[in-house]
Structures are given as structure tokens and as C-alpha cells.
Scaffold this motif. Sequence first.
Motif, short mmCIF file in Angstrom:
data_model
loop_
_atom_site.label_atom_id
_atom_site.label_comp_id
_atom_site.label_asym_id
_atom_site.label_seq_id
_atom_site.Cartn_x
_atom_site.Cartn_y
_atom_site.Cartn_z
N ALA A 32 -28.92 -32.33 -0.42
CA ALA A 32 -29.89 -31.91 0.59
C ALA A 32 -30.02 -30.40 0.60
N PHE A 33 -31.18 -29.94 1.05
CA PHE A 33 -31.43 -28.51 1.23
C PHE A 33 -32.12 -28.30 2.56
N PRO A 34 -31.78 -27.19 3.23
CA PRO A 34 -32.43 -26.89 4.52
C PRO A 34 -33.84 -26.35 4.30
N HIS A 35 -34.56 -26.20 5.40
CA HIS A 35 -35.90 -25.62 5.34
C HIS A 35 -35.82 -24.17 4.84
N VAL A 36 -36.88 -23.73 4.21
CA VAL A 36 -37.00 -22.36 3.72
C VAL A 36 -37.57 -21.50 4.85
N PRO A 37 -37.02 -20.29 5.07
CA PRO A 37 -37.57 -19.44 6.12
C PRO A 37 -39.05 -19.13 5.86
N LEU A 38 -39.79 -18.91 6.93
CA LEU A 38 -41.20 -18.56 6.83
C LEU A 38 -41.36 -17.40 5.86
N HIS A 39 -42.29 -17.51 4.94
CA HIS A 39 -42.58 -16.51 3.91
C HIS A 39 -41.47 -16.41 2.87
N GLY A 40 -40.52 -17.34 2.90
CA GLY A 40 -39.45 -17.34 1.91
C GLY A 40 -39.84 -18.19 0.71
#
Length: 145
Positions: A32-40
Motif C-alpha cells: 500500500a501507498f498513502p496519498h500524494v501531497p497536493l502538487h506532489g
Amino acid sequence: MTATELDRLDSEGKLLLRWQKVLGPERAEHYAFPHVPLHGVGVFGGNDALIENASSIRPSTELLGRLCKILVVCEPEVRRARLLSRSPQLLDDPVELAARLASSPQRVRDCADLVLDNTEGFRAADLDHLEKTVLGVGSRSGAET
């Protein structure tokens, strides 16, 4: 992290991508991977199970179509030697060893956007080229990695 902990994070909406690889009749490995930060920019290290077991992807297989898939390949004997150097205990579990080495290279290759041969290993220049090609950035220099 256990599958139960991943279930909790998934139910809380904290995971961007989740899938599993079946390694035997009673064993599966969960990723699993977490969400990517905005603009990341998210760069995820996956495995062939993303393609081979796409039905296990959560939240849905739609996400797979939106990802840039880079397939890193090497000769089977090199792959086996590298795997066993990292995980020599797999010699005691031939079912799991076979599952980790099994894949349908052509099926996975057909889904890839870019294929890189890693039989000889990557050099810093290869990684710099990859960053420039895929991410539009690049600043690596130095010795082989």
C-alpha cells in the motif's frame, strides 16, 4: 504492518493504492501507498502483482490506467540471484520462491509505458535520464548505483 492495520487505514481513506501478491495457498503479501501531497509527484515501487493481480487493487483498477508504469527487467538467473541474496531463507520455501519468481513477462511488458533492462545494474546517468524523461527533473551525478 499487518493486513488488519492496512484495512483500518484503507477504511479511513488514508491509502491511495493497495494491492496484494499471492505467494502460496495460505500466504499473501499486502502492499500500500498513502496519498500524494497536493502538487506532489508520487513514485511508487510496485511489482508484477499490480498487473497480474489487478483485481486486488484498491480503490479500483481505474487508478492503474492513470499511472505511468515503468517495468524494470533483468535476466531470470540474475533476478533469482538478487532475490536470494536479499532473502536466502526463500530456499527453505520453494512454493514462495517460485511465486516470487513467477510472472508473465509479456503481459506485464504489454502494460508498461517504459521498459528498462537492469541486468547489468543502473548507473547514475541512467537514473538521471529516467528522471528527466518521466518527471522532467534530474540532478544526479556520480558513481554507479
